[in-house]
Write a protein that holds these residues in place. Structure first.
Motif, PDB file in Angstrom:
ATOM      1  N   THR A   1      77.666  70.066  -8.971  1.00 59.05           N
ATOM      2  CA  THR A   1      77.917  69.303 -10.192  1.00 59.05           C
ATOM      3  C   THR A   1      79.343  68.766 -10.212  1.00 59.05           C
ATOM      4  OG1 THR A   1      76.282  70.514 -11.507  1.00 59.05           O
ATOM      5  CG2 THR A   1      78.060  69.454 -12.712  1.00 59.05           C
ATOM      6  N   LYS A   2      80.295  69.623  -9.853  1.00 56.12           N
ATOM      7  CA  LYS A   2      81.694  69.168  -9.803  1.00 56.12           C
ATOM      8  C   LYS A   2      81.861  67.994  -8.842  1.00 56.12           C
ATOM      9  CE  LYS A   2      84.143  72.857  -8.855  1.00 56.12           C
ATOM     10  NZ  LYS A   2      85.366  73.660  -8.658  1.00 56.12           N
ATOM     11  N   ALA A   3      81.220  68.099  -7.697  1.00 54.06           N
ATOM     12  CA  ALA A   3      81.351  67.033  -6.705  1.00 54.06           C
ATOM     13  C   ALA A   3      80.704  65.738  -7.187  1.00 54.06           C
ATOM     14  CB  ALA A   3      80.729  67.485  -5.381  1.00 54.06           C
ATOM     15  N   VAL A   4      79.554  65.863  -7.822  1.00 53.88           N
ATOM     16  CA  VAL A   4      78.877  64.668  -8.335  1.00 53.88           C
ATOM     17  C   VAL A   4      79.702  64.029  -9.440  1.00 53.88           C
ATOM     18  CG1 VAL A   4      76.822  63.831  -9.552  1.00 53.88           C
ATOM     19  CG2 VAL A   4      76.576  65.464  -7.674  1.00 53.88           C
ATOM     20  N   MET A   5      80.323  64.840 -10.261  1.00 51.96           N
ATOM     21  CA  MET A   5      81.177  64.295 -11.312  1.00 51.96           C
ATOM     22  C   MET A   5      82.339  63.510 -10.718  1.00 51.96           C
ATOM     23  SD  MET A   5      81.297  67.163 -14.317  1.00 51.96           S
ATOM     24  CE  MET A   5      79.860  67.454 -15.351  1.00 51.96           C
ATOM     25  N   MET A   6      82.876  64.030  -9.628  1.00 56.19           N
ATOM     26  CA  MET A   6      83.960  63.315  -8.959  1.00 56.19           C
ATOM     27  C   MET A   6      83.471  61.962  -8.449  1.00 56.19           C
ATOM     28  SD  MET A   6      87.159  63.395  -7.970  1.00 56.19           S
ATOM     29  CE  MET A   6      87.659  65.123  -7.907  1.00 56.19           C
ATOM     30  N   ARG A   7      82.281  61.959  -7.837  1.00 50.15           N
ATOM     31  CA  ARG A   7      81.747  60.729  -7.248  1.00 50.15           C
ATOM     32  C   ARG A   7      81.334  59.709  -8.317  1.00 50.15           C
ATOM     33  NH1 ARG A   7      79.738  61.274  -1.919  1.00 50.15           N
ATOM     34  NH2 ARG A   7      78.817  59.201  -2.200  1.00 50.15           N
ATOM     35  N   THR A   8      81.030  60.175  -9.521  1.00 48.28           N
ATOM     36  CA  THR A   8      80.630  59.248 -10.593  1.00 48.28           C
ATOM     37  C   THR A   8      81.812  58.861 -11.478  1.00 48.28           C
ATOM     38  OG1 THR A   8      79.977  61.122 -12.013  1.00 48.28           O
ATOM     39  CG2 THR A   8      78.241  60.078 -10.666  1.00 48.28           C
TER      40      THR A   8
ATOM     41  N   ALA B   1      69.542  59.805  -5.029  1.00 47.45           N
ATOM     42  CA  ALA B   1      70.090  59.441  -3.718  1.00 47.45           C
ATOM     43  C   ALA B   1      71.546  59.871  -3.599  1.00 47.45           C
ATOM     44  CB  ALA B   1      69.964  57.929  -3.511  1.00 47.45           C
ATOM     45  N   LEU B   2      72.316  59.656  -4.654  1.00 46.64           N
ATOM     46  CA  LEU B   2      73.721  60.060  -4.632  1.00 46.64           C
ATOM     47  C   LEU B   2      73.846  61.569  -4.504  1.00 46.64           C
ATOM     48  CD1 LEU B   2      76.785  59.546  -5.013  1.00 46.64           C
ATOM     49  CD2 LEU B   2      76.382  59.733  -7.481  1.00 46.64           C
ATOM     50  N   ILE B   3      73.061  62.289  -5.274  1.00 47.61           N
ATOM     51  CA  ILE B   3      73.142  63.758  -5.258  1.00 47.61           C
ATOM     52  C   ILE B   3      72.776  64.301  -3.879  1.00 47.61           C
ATOM     53  CG2 ILE B   3      72.138  65.868  -6.223  1.00 47.61           C
ATOM     54  CD1 ILE B   3      71.819  64.290  -8.871  1.00 47.61           C
ATOM     55  N   SER B   4      71.711  63.771  -3.305  1.00 47.63           N
ATOM     56  CA  SER B   4      71.290  64.290  -1.995  1.00 47.63           C
ATOM     57  C   SER B   4      72.266  63.907  -0.896  1.00 47.63           C
ATOM     58  CB  SER B   4      69.889  63.765  -1.657  1.00 47.63           C
ATOM     59  OG  SER B   4      69.907  62.354  -1.549  1.00 47.63           O
ATOM     60  N   ALA B   5      73.056  62.852  -1.122  1.00 49.41           N
ATOM     61  CA  ALA B   5      74.006  62.422  -0.097  1.00 49.41           C
ATOM     62  C   ALA B   5      75.223  63.340  -0.024  1.00 49.41           C
ATOM     63  CB  ALA B   5      74.464  60.993  -0.376  1.00 49.41           C
ATOM     64  N   ILE B   6      75.420  64.138  -1.045  1.00 47.93           N
ATOM     65  CA  ILE B   6      76.564  65.053  -1.043  1.00 47.93           C
ATOM     66  C   ILE B   6      76.142  66.352  -0.380  1.00 47.93           C
ATOM     67  CG2 ILE B   6      78.209  66.301  -2.491  1.00 47.93           C
ATOM     68  CD1 ILE B   6      77.859  64.127  -4.594  1.00 47.93           C
TER      69      ILE B   6
ATOM     70  N   ILE C   1      75.854  70.014   0.516  1.00 50.12           N
ATOM     71  CA  ILE C   1      76.155  71.257  -0.195  1.00 50.12           C
ATOM     72  C   ILE C   1      77.272  72.019   0.514  1.00 50.12           C
ATOM     73  CG2 ILE C   1      75.228  73.477  -0.956  1.00 50.12           C
ATOM     74  CD1 ILE C   1      74.173  71.105  -2.505  1.00 50.12           C
ATOM     75  N   ALA C   2      77.273  71.975   1.834  1.00 47.42           N
ATOM     76  CA  ALA C   2      78.304  72.707   2.574  1.00 47.42           C
ATOM     77  C   ALA C   2      79.697  72.214   2.242  1.00 47.42           C
ATOM     78  CB  ALA C   2      78.049  72.571   4.071  1.00 47.42           C
ATOM     79  N   ASP C   3      79.801  70.933   1.919  1.00 45.74           N
ATOM     80  CA  ASP C   3      81.109  70.360   1.631  1.00 45.74           C
ATOM     81  C   ASP C   3      81.665  70.784   0.279  1.00 45.74           C
ATOM     82  OD1 ASP C   3      81.017  69.071   4.021  1.00 45.74           O
ATOM     83  OD2 ASP C   3      80.270  67.167   3.190  1.00 45.74           O
ATOM     84  N   VAL C   4      80.783  71.278  -0.561  1.00 43.12           N
ATOM     85  CA  VAL C   4      81.257  71.634  -1.898  1.00 43.12           C
ATOM     86  C   VAL C   4      81.301  73.135  -2.130  1.00 43.12           C
ATOM     87  CG1 VAL C   4      80.422  69.468  -2.877  1.00 43.12           C
ATOM     88  CG2 VAL C   4      78.948  71.468  -2.915  1.00 43.12           C
ATOM     89  N   GLN C   5      80.768  73.916  -1.205  1.00 43.63           N
ATOM     90  CA  GLN C   5      80.749  75.357  -1.417  1.00 43.63           C
ATOM     91  C   GLN C   5      82.155  75.910  -1.593  1.00 43.63           C
ATOM     92  OE1 GLN C   5      78.441  77.374  -2.053  1.00 43.63           O
ATOM     93  NE2 GLN C   5      76.642  76.094  -1.693  1.00 43.63           N
ATOM     94  N   ALA C   6      83.104  75.327  -0.888  1.00 45.27           N
ATOM     95  CA  ALA C   6      84.468  75.852  -0.943  1.00 45.27           C
ATOM     96  C   ALA C   6      85.079  75.700  -2.330  1.00 45.27           C
ATOM     97  CB  ALA C   6      85.349  75.141   0.080  1.00 45.27           C
ATOM     98  N   SER C   7      84.543  74.780  -3.125  1.00 39.13           N
ATOM     99  CA  SER C   7      85.118  74.564  -4.449  1.00 39.13           C
ATOM    100  C   SER C   7      84.586  75.538  -5.480  1.00 39.13           C
ATOM    101  CB  SER C   7      84.841  73.131  -4.923  1.00 39.13           C
ATOM    102  OG  SER C   7      83.457  72.959  -5.145  1.00 39.13           O
ATOM    103  N   ALA C   8      83.562  76.348  -5.082  1.00 38.23           N
ATOM    104  CA  ALA C   8      83.014  77.311  -6.035  1.00 38.23           C
ATOM    105  C   ALA C   8      84.043  78.396  -6.290  1.00 38.23           C
ATOM    106  CB  ALA C   8      81.728  77.911  -5.494  1.00 38.23           C
TER     107      ALA C   8
END
Length: 516
Positions: free
Chosen positions: A466-473, A495-500, A502-509
């Motif tokens: 969610t954090k990553a999608v918020m950044m992209r939007t 499409a946008l959500i699936s393009a992100i 998950i591995a790239d955002v795990q570190a932000s958890a």
């Protein structure tokens, strides 16, 4: 008669022959018997000319007349064209588009010069007394405005200008009551003013809603109630999409976090998302900003309390209790702001003044009456938020509690909440201001709908995603950043959500996967 003709000419024994000559020559035309004009527009359009110069014409036809009764109260001709005067004329006079309706009476020292002295305008005291007198219309509107109108007028004077204004009107009325034969009306006025001021029992038969409410101890701001009614009419006729809330408790908890984060950002309580996470999930209160941290924490506690948000609100008392309870939780870190207690001093935004302290409860109550007549969850949410925001019932925290009341309406119906991201802050505030200033509901509702269409499809089950999608939007951008970078809020598509990845955002958890 001067060759340079005035716009209107009154016929006299001296100038009758000259007027007749000029009429034949096409230099004048008759408006009504005894009154002529050099304006040669078609006769069927003379009413427009008369309307533009009505007081001048009344002064020419009824020199020295006193504007009285309904006309003095409303400060304009009546809707049917009636103009009520005290005059030496013994009969009414019809002129294109209007009718001068006369009665006998006297001029008092308090009546004011009007139209350069050609007319007199009734004093405030006389206006009140005359319009309290009963009257029946032989034709057209009744001569007087009636008791209900006067009750509302007096309450408004008290509300806007205080005890002094009401006492001045009463004193002025006393000085003319005997002269104009209004002793009975003066007695009614004295008792009515006493009831409005709280010094006497209410006289029987008071009917003006604002006066009744004040006498009953719940006065309200009728200008704001008129705003509420206009918005209610708009919402009552609209149908909005049904967008269900997230299915899991985990997702709804994430919604509550971001709702709290962005709601505080709107009010200037700015933290990075990671800082807000530490405040909410690890209870790490920054030593240098403890009150700001408690604002976020308090807002989150309300937003995440599904039991409180789902509680029935089916009476004004339950609405008021929820409003105070939620405000108290939000502002618990600022005891100097009297959490959960209505303001005792006026508040404003710039030069815009919100509802006066003594009118807060009554105005909220009137707003709730419209709210309960809305069925659509989005309509109820938008309406509840505007009512609380416009009343501004507390010293501080009004925006946050207004948005919580908004989302409470949606959560109770299991509908997706409205989250207003940072990039939409200015648009949201402009929408509120436009609705307050000029009744522009379209912009206000559009902004709320845009924010809801952005937040509803978020992948709420995954906090880091969610954090990553918020950044992209572009949700985190401030207004000036969005303008300079030519960016706007975009809707998170599948499409946008699936393009992100998950591995790239795990570190932000940075919080546990579930809420305790």
């Amino acid at each position: 008669m001067s060759p340079a003709l005035p716009l209107f000419v009154v016929s006299t024994k001296v100038n009758t022959a000259d007027i007749s000559k000029r009429v034949k020559a096409g230099e004048l035309q008759r408006v009504v018997q005894g009154l002529y004009t050099r304006d040669m527009r078609p006769a069927d359009r003379l009413s427009i000319l008369v309307g533009q110069h009505i007081w001048e014409i009344v002064g020419l036809l009824c020199p020295g007349a006193i504007i009285v009764d309904r006309t003095a109260f409303e400060a304009r001709p009546a809707d049917d064209g009636s103009i009520f005067v005290v005059s030496g004329r013994t009969s009414d006079l019809a002129i294109p588009g209007f009718r001068i309706r006369t009665r006998t009476g006297i001029c008092t020292a308090q009546d004011l010069p009007f139209m350069g002295g050609a007319l007199r305008m009734s004093s405030a005291g006389r206006i009140v007394l005359d319009n309290m007198a009963p009257s029946r219309a032989r034709s057209g509107l009744s001569r007087t405005a009636g008791m209900t109108a006067i009750e509302g007028y007096l309450e408004r004077q008290l509300r806007l200008h205080g005890d002094t204004a009401l006492n001045r009107i009463r004193d002025e009325a006393k000085s003319v009551a005997t002269l104009i034969g209004r002793e009975a009306e003066m007695d009614k006025l004295d008792r009515l003013c006493g009831a409005l001021l709280g010094t006497q029992l209410s006289p029987a038969g008071v009917t003006a809603p604002t006066a009744v409410a004040r006498i009953d101890g719940a006065p309200y701001d009728d200008d704001r109630v008129a705003m509420f009614e206009r918005l209610w009419r708009k919402l009552h006729s609209e149908h909005f999409p049904m967008l269900p809330e997230p299915a899991t408790a985990e997702a709804r908890a994430n919604v509550a976090f971001f709702e709290s984060y962005f709601s505080n950002f709107i009010e200037g309580t700015e933290f990075e998302v990671s800082e807000a996470e530490n405040i909410v999930f690890a209870n790490q209160i920054p030593k240098e900003r403890p009150q700001d941290a408690h604002d976020i924490l308090g807002t989150w506690r309300v937003a995440s309390d599904e039991g409180d948000l789902a509680a029935a609100i089916d009476t004004f008392e339950s609405f008021e209790a929820a409003l105070k309870r939620r405000h108290s939780a939000i502002m618990e870190g600022r005891p100097e702001k009297t959490p959960g207690i209505y303001k005792e001093i006026a508040n404003r935004a710039g030069t815009y003044e919100f509802v006066a302290p003594d009118l807060v409860r009554g105005t909220l109550k009137r707003g709730y009456e419209f709210l309960r007549a809305l069925a659509d969850p989005f309509a109820r949410a938008a309406f509840a938020m505007f009512v609380v925001s416009e009343v501004h019932p507390f010293l501080d925290g009004n925006g946050r509690v207004a948005r919580l009341m908004m989302n409470g309406e949606l959560a109770r119906s299991r509908q997706a909440r409205i989250i207003i991201p940072t990039i939409m802050r200015n648009d949201y505030l402009d929408g509120l201001r436009g609705l307050s200033a000029n009744g522009n509901a379209e912009s206000y509702l559009r902004i709320l709908a845009v924010c809801r269409s952005w937040s509803a499809p978020m992948p709420w089950d995954s906090f880091p995603l969610t954090k990553a999608v918020m950044m992209r939007t572009n949700a985190y951008l401030r207004h000036h950043e969005a303008v300079s970078e030519n960016k706007r809020l975009t809707v998170p598509t599948p499409a946008l959500i699936s393009a992100i990845e998950i591995a790239d955002v795990q570190a932000s958890a940075s919080r546990p996967s579930t809420f305790g």
